[in-house]
Design a protein around this motif. Structure first.
Motif, mmCIF file in Angstrom:
data_model
loop_
_atom_site.group_PDB
_atom_site.id
_atom_site.type_symbol
_atom_site.label_atom_id
_atom_site.label_comp_id
_atom_site.label_asym_id
_atom_site.label_seq_id
_atom_site.Cartn_x
_atom_site.Cartn_y
_atom_site.Cartn_z
ATOM 1 N N ASP A 29 0.831 -1.202 0.000
ATOM 2 C CA ASP A 29 0.000 0.000 0.000
ATOM 3 C C ASP A 29 0.868 1.256 0.000
ATOM 4 O OD1 ASP A 29 0.836 0.410 2.657
ATOM 5 O OD2 ASP A 29 -1.088 -0.161 3.531
ATOM 6 N N GLU A 30 0.229 2.405 0.031
ATOM 7 C CA GLU A 30 0.949 3.681 -0.032
ATOM 8 C C GLU A 30 1.876 3.902 1.155
ATOM 9 O OE1 GLU A 30 -1.982 6.723 -0.572
ATOM 10 O OE2 GLU A 30 -2.528 6.009 -2.563
ATOM 11 N N ALA A 31 1.571 3.269 2.286
ATOM 12 C CA ALA A 31 2.401 3.407 3.488
ATOM 13 C C ALA A 31 3.520 2.363 3.541
ATOM 14 C CB ALA A 31 1.538 3.306 4.745
ATOM 15 N N LEU A 82 -4.688 -8.090 -6.127
ATOM 16 C CA LEU A 82 -5.778 -7.214 -6.562
ATOM 17 C C LEU A 82 -6.549 -6.574 -5.412
ATOM 18 C CD1 LEU A 82 -7.124 -9.464 -9.466
ATOM 19 C CD2 LEU A 82 -5.518 -7.533 -9.610
ATOM 20 N N ALA A 83 -6.117 -6.773 -4.183
ATOM 21 C CA ALA A 83 -6.829 -6.219 -3.020
ATOM 22 C C ALA A 83 -6.762 -4.690 -3.015
ATOM 23 C CB ALA A 83 -6.229 -6.769 -1.739
ATOM 24 N N PRO A 84 -7.821 -4.051 -2.514
ATOM 25 C CA PRO A 84 -7.840 -2.585 -2.493
ATOM 26 C C PRO A 84 -6.994 -1.964 -1.380
ATOM 27 C CG PRO A 84 -9.877 -3.430 -1.591
ATOM 28 C CD PRO A 84 -9.103 -4.618 -2.105
ATOM 29 N N GLN A 91 -7.300 -10.200 4.838
ATOM 30 C CA GLN A 91 -8.602 -10.846 5.024
ATOM 31 C C GLN A 91 -8.902 -11.793 3.873
ATOM 32 O OE1 GLN A 91 -10.462 -10.556 7.900
ATOM 33 N NE2 GLN A 91 -11.468 -12.330 6.990
ATOM 34 N N ALA A 92 -8.506 -11.408 2.669
ATOM 35 C CA ALA A 92 -8.740 -12.254 1.498
ATOM 36 C C ALA A 92 -8.036 -13.596 1.636
ATOM 37 C CB ALA A 92 -8.277 -11.533 0.230
ATOM 38 N N MET A 93 -6.890 -13.598 2.279
ATOM 39 C CA MET A 93 -6.175 -14.867 2.476
ATOM 40 C C MET A 93 -6.981 -15.798 3.375
ATOM 41 S SD MET A 93 -3.582 -14.894 0.586
ATOM 42 C CE MET A 93 -2.769 -16.346 1.209
#
Length: 128
Positions: A29-31, A82-84, A91-93
């Motif tokens: 992510d951005e962080a 592809l997670a946002p 969580q997708a995992m």
């Protein structure tokens, strides 16, 4: 000269050894929080897995999570890639169908790491 040729040949052969772990999914992510999905050979040792995982990119003060599957597991790579966001990637995992990962490694923002073997501790909260 023969000694040099032998040494050079051994180095070339050692360099051709396939990597025992392949990266099949990645999220950042951005962080600079990261999630890696890796697939390993069945015969990989836990200590080897931990050493390779610990070498994955990590930004100080951020989270890094690594899910490591054995080669006989159908690891879900796209759900992470592809997670946002970081939370959704993790969580997708847990939500994805299919087999569980063998190892999960987490490096917290404090720098503390945890390495869970889900085969020996299947009821651990780090395991699916």
């Amino acid at each position: 000269m023969k000694r040099f040729a032998l040494t050079f040949t051994l180095l070339i052969v050692a360099a051709c050894k396939p990597d025992p772990i392949q990266q099949i999914g990645y999220f950042k992510d951005e962080a600079s929080n990261r999630v890696f999905v890796l697939q390993a050979d069945d015969d990989i040792e836990a200590t080897t897995a931990r050493d390779i995982i610990a070498g994955k990119m990590h930004t100080e003060g951020q989270m890094t999570v690594v899910y490591l599957f054995t080669s006989d597991s159908a690891a879900p790579s796209d759900v992470v890639t592809l997670a946002p966001n970081f939370v959704a990637a993790n969580q997708a995992m847990f939500d994805s169908p299919g087999p569980a990962w063998r190892w999960r490694w987490v490096k917290a923002p404090s720098g503390k790491t945890t390495f869970t073997d889900c085969e020996t501790a299947p009821d651990d909260s780090s395991c699916k």
